[in-house]
Design an enzyme around this catalytic site. Sequence first.
Site, PDB file in Angstrom:
ATOM      1  N   LYS A   1      24.189 -12.363   1.859  1.00 17.60           N
ATOM      2  CA  LYS A   1      25.792 -12.278   1.380  1.00 17.60           C
ATOM      3  C   LYS A   1      26.060 -13.591   1.106  1.00 17.60           C
ATOM      4  CE  LYS A   1      27.483  -9.140   3.753  1.00 17.60           C
ATOM      5  NZ  LYS A   1      27.984  -8.533   5.222  1.00 17.60           N
TER       6      LYS A   1
ATOM      7  N   ARG B   1      31.383 -12.132   9.061  1.00 23.07           N
ATOM      8  CA  ARG B   1      30.431 -11.146   8.548  1.00 23.07           C
ATOM      9  C   ARG B   1      28.969 -11.890   8.533  1.00 23.07           C
ATOM     10  NH1 ARG B   1      32.011  -8.697   2.953  1.00 23.07           N
ATOM     11  NH2 ARG B   1      31.678  -6.706   4.048  1.00 23.07           N
TER      12      ARG B   1
ATOM     13  N   GLY C   1      23.838  -1.430   7.779  1.00 27.79           N
ATOM     14  CA  GLY C   1      24.222  -0.772   8.938  1.00 27.79           C
ATOM     15  C   GLY C   1      23.750  -1.561  10.200  1.00 27.79           C
TER      16      GLY C   1
ATOM     17  N   MET D   1      23.680  -5.069  11.138  1.00 30.99           N
ATOM     18  CA  MET D   1      24.614  -6.409  11.528  1.00 30.99           C
ATOM     19  C   MET D   1      25.831  -6.050  11.595  1.00 30.99           C
ATOM     20  SD  MET D   1      21.760  -8.078  12.392  1.00 30.99           S
ATOM     21  CE  MET D   1      22.474  -9.732  12.567  1.00 30.99           C
TER      22      MET D   1
ATOM     23  N   ARG E   1      24.981  -8.106  -4.564  1.00 32.78           N
ATOM     24  CA  ARG E   1      23.543  -8.357  -4.575  1.00 32.78           C
ATOM     25  C   ARG E   1      22.826  -7.362  -5.434  1.00 32.78           C
ATOM     26  NH1 ARG E   1      23.538  -4.852   0.960  1.00 32.78           N
ATOM     27  NH2 ARG E   1      24.289  -2.957   0.157  1.00 32.78           N
TER      28      ARG E   1
ATOM     29  N   HIS F   1      26.138   5.264   4.725  1.00 33.81           N
ATOM     30  CA  HIS F   1      25.091   4.749   5.716  1.00 33.81           C
ATOM     31  C   HIS F   1      23.767   5.709   5.642  1.00 33.81           C
ATOM     32  CE1 HIS F   1      22.678   4.404   9.238  1.00 33.81           C
ATOM     33  NE2 HIS F   1      22.887   3.342   9.253  1.00 33.81           N
TER      34      HIS F   1
ATOM     35  N   ARG G   1     -19.330   8.768  -1.838  1.00 34.74           N
ATOM     36  CA  ARG G   1     -19.977   8.746  -0.592  1.00 34.74           C
ATOM     37  C   ARG G   1     -20.711  10.123  -0.809  1.00 34.74           C
ATOM     38  NH1 ARG G   1     -14.487   7.334   1.233  1.00 34.74           N
ATOM     39  NH2 ARG G   1     -14.560   5.455   2.661  1.00 34.74           N
TER      40      ARG G   1
ATOM     41  N   ARG H   1     -23.202   5.503  -2.995  1.00 34.94           N
ATOM     42  CA  ARG H   1     -23.542   4.893  -1.558  1.00 34.94           C
ATOM     43  C   ARG H   1     -24.756   6.015  -0.742  1.00 34.94           C
ATOM     44  NH1 ARG H   1     -19.525   4.259   2.848  1.00 34.94           N
ATOM     45  NH2 ARG H   1     -19.626   6.291   3.162  1.00 34.94           N
TER      46      ARG H   1
ATOM     47  N   GLU I   1     -19.781  -4.965   4.573  1.00 34.40           N
ATOM     48  CA  GLU I   1     -19.224  -4.106   5.663  1.00 34.40           C
ATOM     49  C   GLU I   1     -19.296  -5.174   7.319  1.00 34.40           C
ATOM     50  OE1 GLU I   1     -19.251   0.099   5.242  1.00 34.40           O
ATOM     51  OE2 GLU I   1     -21.159  -0.475   4.907  1.00 34.40           O
TER      52      GLU I   1
ATOM     53  N   SER J   1     -19.751  -4.666  -2.771  1.00 33.55           N
ATOM     54  CA  SER J   1     -18.781  -4.024  -2.649  1.00 33.55           C
ATOM     55  C   SER J   1     -18.302  -4.061  -1.326  1.00 33.55           C
ATOM     56  CB  SER J   1     -18.943  -2.252  -3.103  1.00 33.55           C
ATOM     57  OG  SER J   1     -17.791  -1.650  -2.895  1.00 33.55           O
TER      58      SER J   1
ATOM     59  N   GLY K   1     -16.703  -3.133   1.847  1.00 35.43           N
ATOM     60  CA  GLY K   1     -16.295  -1.776   2.693  1.00 35.43           C
ATOM     61  C   GLY K   1     -15.287  -2.351   3.806  1.00 35.43           C
ATOM     62  N   THR K   2     -14.136  -2.580   3.462  1.00 30.67           N
ATOM     63  CA  THR K   2     -13.121  -3.234   4.349  1.00 30.67           C
ATOM     64  C   THR K   2     -12.725  -2.618   5.245  1.00 30.67           C
ATOM     65  OG1 THR K   2     -11.357  -2.671   2.550  1.00 30.67           O
ATOM     66  CG2 THR K   2     -12.105  -5.036   2.487  1.00 30.67           C
ATOM     67  N   ASN K   3     -12.835  -0.945   5.421  1.00 31.69           N
ATOM     68  CA  ASN K   3     -12.725  -0.161   6.525  1.00 31.69           C
ATOM     69  C   ASN K   3     -13.590  -0.639   7.723  1.00 31.69           C
ATOM     70  OD1 ASN K   3     -11.168   1.382   4.896  1.00 31.69           O
ATOM     71  ND2 ASN K   3     -12.619   2.804   4.523  1.00 31.69           N
ATOM     72  N   ASP K   4     -14.824  -0.748   7.450  1.00 28.00           N
ATOM     73  CA  ASP K   4     -15.910  -1.084   8.275  1.00 28.00           C
ATOM     74  C   ASP K   4     -15.729  -2.639   8.691  1.00 28.00           C
ATOM     75  OD1 ASP K   4     -17.713   0.786   9.614  1.00 28.00           O
ATOM     76  OD2 ASP K   4     -18.100   1.251   7.621  1.00 28.00           O
TER      77      ASP K   4
ATOM     78  N   CYS L   1     -14.246  -0.995  -1.734  1.00 26.65           N
ATOM     79  CA  CYS L   1     -14.055   0.268  -1.920  1.00 26.65           C
ATOM     80  C   CYS L   1     -13.334   1.075  -0.498  1.00 26.65           C
ATOM     81  CB  CYS L   1     -15.151   1.009  -2.145  1.00 26.65           C
ATOM     82  SG  CYS L   1     -16.589   0.615  -1.001  1.00 26.65           S
TER      83      CYS L   1
ATOM     84  N   TYR M   1     -13.063  -5.585  -9.117  1.00 31.74           N
ATOM     85  CA  TYR M   1     -12.442  -4.355  -9.215  1.00 31.74           C
ATOM     86  C   TYR M   1     -11.970  -3.950  -7.865  1.00 31.74           C
ATOM     87  CZ  TYR M   1     -16.810  -2.101  -7.790  1.00 31.74           C
ATOM     88  OH  TYR M   1     -17.516  -1.851  -6.854  1.00 31.74           O
TER      89      TYR M   1
END
Length: 896
Positions: A23, A92, A101, A103, A336, A452, A574, A629, A765, A784, A786-789, A852, A872
């Site tokens: 603001k 303000r 809503g 502050m 804004r 609001h 898979r 896989r 992984e 590749s 395997g970011t889950n594991d 992946c 990728y």
Amino acid sequence: MGTKFVYDFAEGDKDHKELLGGKGANLAEMTNIGLPVPPGFIISTDACRAFLVDGTLPDGLRAEVDEHLARLEQTMGKRLGQSDDPLLVAVRSGAAVSMPGMMETVLNVGLNDESVVGLARTADDERFAWDSYRRLVQMFGVTVLGIEGDVFSGAFDALKQERGVTEDPELSADDLRALVATYKALVEQHAGRPFPQEPREQLDLAVDAVFQSWNTDRARLYRRQERISDDLGTAVNVVAMVFGNRGAGSGTGVAFTRDPASGNQGVYGDYLENAQGEDVVAGIRNTLTIADLERIDKTSYDELLRIMAILEKHYRDMCDIEFTIERGKLWMLQTRVGKRTPEAAFRIARHMISEGLIDEDEGLRRVTGAQLAQLMFPRFDEAAERTLLATGMGASPGAAVGKVVFDSATAVEWAARGEDVILVRKETNPDDLQGMVVARGILTSRGGKTSHAAVVARGMGRTCVCGAEALDVDVSARSVQVRDGGVVNEGDVISIDGTTGEVFAGEVPVSDSLIVQHFEGEVPAASNDLVSAVARVMERADSGRRLRVRANADTPEDAARARRFGAEGIGLCRTEHMFLGERRQLVEDLIVADNETEQQAALDALLPLQRQDFTEIFEAMDGLPVTIRLIDPPLHEFLPDLTELSVAVALQEQRQQQGGDPVDDRDRVLLEHVRRLHEQNPMLGLRGVRLGILIPGLFVMQARAILEAAADRKAVGGDPRPEIMIPLVASVREFDVIRLKIAQVAAEVAEERGAVDHLVGTMIELPRAAILADHIAESADFFSFGTNDLTQMTWGFSRDDVESSFFSTYLDNGIFDISPFESLDTQGVGELVRIGTEKGRSARPGLHVGVCGEHGGDPRSIHFFHGVGLDYVSCSPFRVPVARLEAGRAVVSEQR
Ligand code: PEP
Ligand code: MG
């Protein structure tokens, strides 16, 4: 800007939001481009942060405020609270990121029992003076002294009832004077102290309260929801008051330079005559439109339009503003870059490119993958039969169906037990936030597009219809009276359309979004303004992005859809689901087999089925890479449950003892094997490459099926591009064992059906694999992640358990802002991705690397993967357009 804490508007600009708050920075900007902003100064977020750490205002702040206040008094020619002609100020809050809503604001600071008389005299308006004073006592009581708002509004309503009036302006000066006395008594009663008469004390307490309000529960909840850091702090703006409550020629309003719901050109907003600031946003009186202002006060209206045109050109974006007209003079109180719906975001970007305000790259920066995802949500089926209850304003798009609830607590309670709810209120206020978070949609009977409910719902991407005036909401009776007859009770199902503003009885079926139909190739870009806006932005993203986008797809149908959505191959096919259903029997046969012949027979039976699976997928992805896989999960997932089978066998044994049939042999043997394979921590047990080493036949059969399918496709003129991927590798030696077996199979298949080009790569992984990636890359053709594991194994979080058990506590404690399974933990897990990529490429220059895990479809993570230099990302088919867009945005945001 050095160590000072206070800045005049003339000293700041829009690029110092962190220091001055949004603001303040924009007030400074407007001041500097010559727009009519009342003079004032800003106490910076530095001061707030110091206050939050020490619990007291920092040294030197008071003296700085003195100095700036003196300058303001000089400019205005009167002193704060001066008894014969008082300077009044608004206090303000304004954080760097807008927190609607959250502050608080205190207006008319400087009024007291004496100066109210002075104000009445100089303004020649008793009513106005006392109205201003009662507002101050009320706002000060609530915001600074922490008194419940109902205490004041109750007294206000009682007075109106006593006088037999419904609207505030119908109260006389004497009424308001009496009300001030009542309010002051209420302050003493509820706060245990009198309302402060000393103007400077009012100011200091108000500043203090703004800083304190940064840490209210509501503010914290909003920040958590919006992933805003708790450390930012808020600035405080001290602004000379201008008055919208000085009779008929005065008023206050909010406006957008374009329609924030549709993106259409034109001026949109609400105006309230003879009212002060917060009356509009609070939605407590029904408002007029900006178009009505043209009729009421043409001069101010023209001036407003002129200023809005200047703002759009200057900010090169849609702006929202707050303004006040005091006796025909227009003042800008805020501007804004305005929040908007996803539909509006795409259309405004498109229109502004056409108008030459921004270029194509900037257009791409102006939209997000999250917005695109929202446009891909289903909509209500136009063809379905539906019963319209009311039409309000479509304030935030989407199609929401759920049971009616009337308060936040009920919404939270019902949602926790898995119910879809629609929160229905006359209007919402910040106390409703929790209910709004869990609700499918929000419906109000009052308030406009800037109420609001509308502002907060748009911010959260929650479907919202507001101002459905044909509904009479009775919260205490827990029912809604519909104007044209009928009643909706709590628990009844309704459907609300946040685009059209329609409210329907019961559940209306939903249909695909137009954008999805476009991606499916069913709706041409030229047929619709929104579709063409999306198509153009996608074109820009596709032409600029460096990351390729593949899909995680296990069936030919998914593969085909992913391709229509723009996938450039499959990054993860898979194979485990291919062993379920009827084939589960064959897997059981394989496991219970006594000898190699029996084992081979089971594998031989699986081979043609697997081959068929792959043939169809290669066909759907002809000419594009398909990463398959080899089977990954623990074997017990294909076997009967240990407890169930134990009980079944025990029952059979009991029957046998009582002279019945003997125990089924197969069940008995199966149970032995299920016991043998039972693991305490299956995710850390016999799975992935370990399985391939223990039961080599399984991987060999799969590799054969892949290569035979590819050979068959080639034979009929297809262009299959198989990439065989080995899961859960920790050591290059594990990889080499399997690689050798695949090479043998490949040689055999080449003999039998002709050679097929293929790659053999690995998933990364496990932390060990990332750390030793240079060794693994000696053997693996591609990586590749395997970011889950990798997340599970790096944090030591069981991915199936932790999100429901303690993640909410972790989020509450700020240990992380978002689940690391949802958005990549770039610091930790991301560092492993970086190390793995760099080390892999150090051993094998140009090594092809992708991701992946679920993170492949998450916008923030995609920007990280772009930065690390992956080739990728791969994500679910439905996320493919989102990933394409974000991959393009990663390039243009880097360039800025
Ligand atoms: C992964 O671990 O990231 C992965 C894609 O494999 P899955 O989720 O099947 O374990
Ligand atoms: Mg995995």
